[in-house]
Design a protein around this motif. Sequence first.
Motif, short mmCIF file in Angstrom:
data_model
loop_
_atom_site.label_atom_id
_atom_site.label_comp_id
_atom_site.label_asym_id
_atom_site.label_seq_id
_atom_site.Cartn_x
_atom_site.Cartn_y
_atom_site.Cartn_z
N GLU A 1 0.82 -1.22 0.00
CA GLU A 1 0.00 0.00 0.00
C GLU A 1 0.86 1.27 0.00
N LYS A 2 1.91 1.30 0.80
CA LYS A 2 2.76 2.48 0.89
C LYS A 2 3.40 2.79 -0.47
N CYS A 3 3.86 1.77 -1.14
CA CYS A 3 4.49 1.97 -2.46
C CYS A 3 3.47 2.49 -3.47
N MET A 4 2.24 1.99 -3.40
CA MET A 4 1.21 2.46 -4.33
C MET A 4 0.88 3.92 -4.10
N PHE A 5 0.79 4.34 -2.83
CA PHE A 5 0.51 5.75 -2.53
C PHE A 5 1.64 6.65 -3.02
N LEU A 6 2.89 6.21 -2.84
CA LEU A 6 4.03 6.99 -3.32
C LEU A 6 3.99 7.12 -4.84
N ASP A 7 3.62 6.03 -5.52
CA ASP A 7 3.52 6.06 -6.98
C ASP A 7 2.42 7.02 -7.42
N ILE A 8 1.30 7.02 -6.71
CA ILE A 8 0.19 7.93 -7.04
C ILE A 8 0.61 9.37 -6.86
N GLU A 9 1.33 9.67 -5.77
CA GLU A 9 1.80 11.04 -5.53
C GLU A 9 2.74 11.49 -6.65
N LYS A 10 3.64 10.61 -7.05
CA LYS A 10 4.58 10.95 -8.11
C LYS A 10 3.85 11.19 -9.43
N GLU A 11 2.93 10.29 -9.78
CA GLU A 11 2.17 10.43 -11.04
C GLU A 11 1.33 11.70 -11.03
N THR A 12 0.72 11.99 -9.88
CA THR A 12 -0.12 13.19 -9.79
C THR A 12 0.70 14.45 -10.00
N MET A 13 1.88 14.51 -9.40
CA MET A 13 2.75 15.67 -9.55
C MET A 13 3.18 15.82 -11.01
N GLU A 14 3.58 14.72 -11.64
CA GLU A 14 3.99 14.77 -13.04
C GLU A 14 2.81 15.17 -13.94
N MET A 15 1.64 14.67 -13.62
CA MET A 15 0.45 14.97 -14.42
C MET A 15 0.14 16.46 -14.38
N HIS A 16 0.23 17.05 -13.20
CA HIS A 16 -0.08 18.47 -13.06
C HIS A 16 0.98 19.34 -13.72
N GLN A 17 2.21 18.85 -13.80
CA GLN A 17 3.27 19.59 -14.48
C GLN A 17 3.10 19.56 -16.00
N ARG A 18 2.67 18.43 -16.51
CA ARG A 18 2.63 18.23 -17.96
C ARG A 18 1.30 18.63 -18.59
N PHE A 19 0.19 18.49 -17.83
CA PHE A 19 -1.12 18.71 -18.40
C PHE A 19 -1.90 19.76 -17.62
N ALA A 20 -2.91 20.32 -18.27
CA ALA A 20 -3.78 21.32 -17.65
C ALA A 20 -4.95 20.61 -16.99
N CYS A 21 -4.73 20.07 -15.81
CA CYS A 21 -5.77 19.32 -15.09
C CYS A 21 -6.68 20.28 -14.32
N SER A 22 -7.92 19.86 -14.14
CA SER A 22 -8.90 20.67 -13.40
C SER A 22 -9.99 19.74 -12.89
N ASP A 23 -10.97 20.32 -12.19
CA ASP A 23 -12.10 19.51 -11.72
C ASP A 23 -12.83 18.83 -12.86
N ARG A 24 -12.92 19.53 -14.00
CA ARG A 24 -13.64 18.97 -15.15
C ARG A 24 -12.76 17.99 -15.93
N ASN A 25 -11.45 18.20 -15.88
CA ASN A 25 -10.51 17.31 -16.57
C ASN A 25 -9.50 16.81 -15.54
N PRO A 26 -9.91 15.85 -14.72
CA PRO A 26 -9.09 15.49 -13.55
C PRO A 26 -7.80 14.77 -13.87
N LEU A 27 -7.74 14.12 -15.02
CA LEU A 27 -6.51 13.37 -15.31
C LEU A 27 -6.30 13.25 -16.80
N GLN A 28 -5.03 13.11 -17.16
CA GLN A 28 -4.66 12.86 -18.54
C GLN A 28 -3.33 12.12 -18.54
N VAL A 29 -3.17 11.19 -19.45
CA VAL A 29 -1.93 10.42 -19.54
C VAL A 29 -1.45 10.41 -20.99
N ASP A 30 -0.16 10.09 -21.16
CA ASP A 30 0.36 9.83 -22.50
C ASP A 30 -0.15 8.48 -22.98
#
Length: 586
Positions: free
Chosen positions: A416-445
């Motif tokens: 569980e701890k490793c999964m949470f760390l991975d989610i935090e890393k992905e979320t940070m990268e996602m917000h850096q690369r994409f224009a995320c918002s409440d209406r567009n919460p996530l985007q991936v390559d």
Amino acid sequence: MIDFLNGQGPTQDTMTRRVAVIGAGSSGLACIKCCLDEGLEPVCFESSDDIGGLWRYKEKPEPGRANIYRSLICNSSKEMLSYSDFPPPAELPNNMHHSQLLQYLHLYVEHFDLLQHIHFQTTVCCVKQGKDFSHSGQWVVETEKKGGDKETHIFDAVMVSTGHYTQPHLPLKDFPGIDTFAGQYFHSWEYHFAQDLQGKRIVVVGIGNSGADIAVDSSRVSEQVYLSTRRGAWVVSRIGDNGLPADLIKGARLFMLVQRYLPSLADHFIVQKLNQHLNHRLYGLLPLHGFYKQIPVVNDDLPGRIISGRVVVKPNVREFRGSSVVFEDGSVVDKVDVVVFATGYNYDFPFLPSSLKTKAGYRLSLYKQVFPPSVECPTLAVIGFIHALGAIIPLAEMQARWATRVFAGLHKLPPEKCMFLDIEKETMEMHQRFACSDRNPLQVDYVSYMDELAQQVGVQPNFLGLLLRDPRLGLSVLLGPCTPYQYRLRGPGQWAGARQAILTQWERVACPFKTRPIPEPQPSTQPLLLTVSCTALLLLAAIYSQAKIPADFNSFTIDDAGKMIAVDGSCRILFSVDTIQRTRKI
């Protein structure tokens, strides 16, 4: 009624067997098929009376379900949106009407005999952990049939595939004076067809794909359409070079690698290319973000409607004053009859416990966008809740292939701890690369995400091996479009027809165009004869010109009139200096 399943949930000695699939849209159908592939028993609950989900057109919107308009065309071409082991019929158009995509889904269901696993007109009301969940991993699923009959079932695992276009977001508080508006207003979720707007003056708020489609569609019958946008958007066509589907041309792996590792270069290249066709600044569409920051608007007709004046692009709405709409630049449009709010959707899974709906940034906290990490046993997966510059069907199918192998005990998730760390890393990268918002919460390559899950499943293509063993196939995989069949060449779920599907994909692309036979050009000697004749004439002209120039003409000078003359005065006027300069543009 209580439907108990004998035996325990997933342990080292037993595997998950009975899986609840919630929703029979394109993602839910992939879930059923993937369960069967892994020897699991899927039971799908669909609240409507047919498959298709988003792609099933309804004359009247049904609350709690996705809705589409009559003119909707798929943004992704058929080869890019297909299931990985079921190529679409060659005769289907490359960008299908929604009715044709629904036809493809029915063919998929029939081919793999999935219908027997679907319970129609059955709504899932509640999903909660069963007794001794930490040991059994089982879930209690409560359902209600159309007639009101309620049932309770026990499942070893649950796959949620209800999508996220079911709860319209209508932010009326952001538009002062809307309560004084004298006309009609509604969310794009309620839009059906243009005939209802004959002769109207219309304001469409929002320039996503729905907003642009509705503006174009309604502009054909309305008096005037105004398209209001806060941030602008990049507009791309379905039609690429040589008239081929654009996503096939731009969907090559090497191009995606450039996008991933040289994002600035890729963004510069695509923006230059887009503006050569459509100057976004001139048309009032220029967005505040780079191309890859947000999903672009896919629309072939919007530029034509703007250049003809049928659609007028406006800034964000400041306020409403009766039947007038005031925009942020101070301009006013009077006598507006209809306002369509294309303002996106809220996402929610009302049947899930609130503990499973925690967020990371704007999105649900899900490991690899699939598994909630806080669940003790990995027996619940969210499928198809994702955005990428690519089709949803292959993404959801790959998620389902991975999830069912986890359910079957063939793969394990990290702690569980490793999964949470991975989610935090992905979320940070996602917000850096994409224009995320409440209406567009996530985007991936798209390709990177597909490859990442393919590694988990063990089906990522072996590029070097393909190039050595089968160069033709290897080059098609590496240099051609990343079609879903690539993930059936090896590993679990390997499909014997994958190679042929890849090598014939361009034939299926060409097939629907062949509606008017045109004979192939016959080889001819005329071009060769013409080339020889022209060369001979030029040679004779050069010889003749040389003979006319005096032998002692070894130098020249420029006179006061700007003419080039021989030093000795012969050959009085040969060339004008201006003429010489005009032969090279600088």
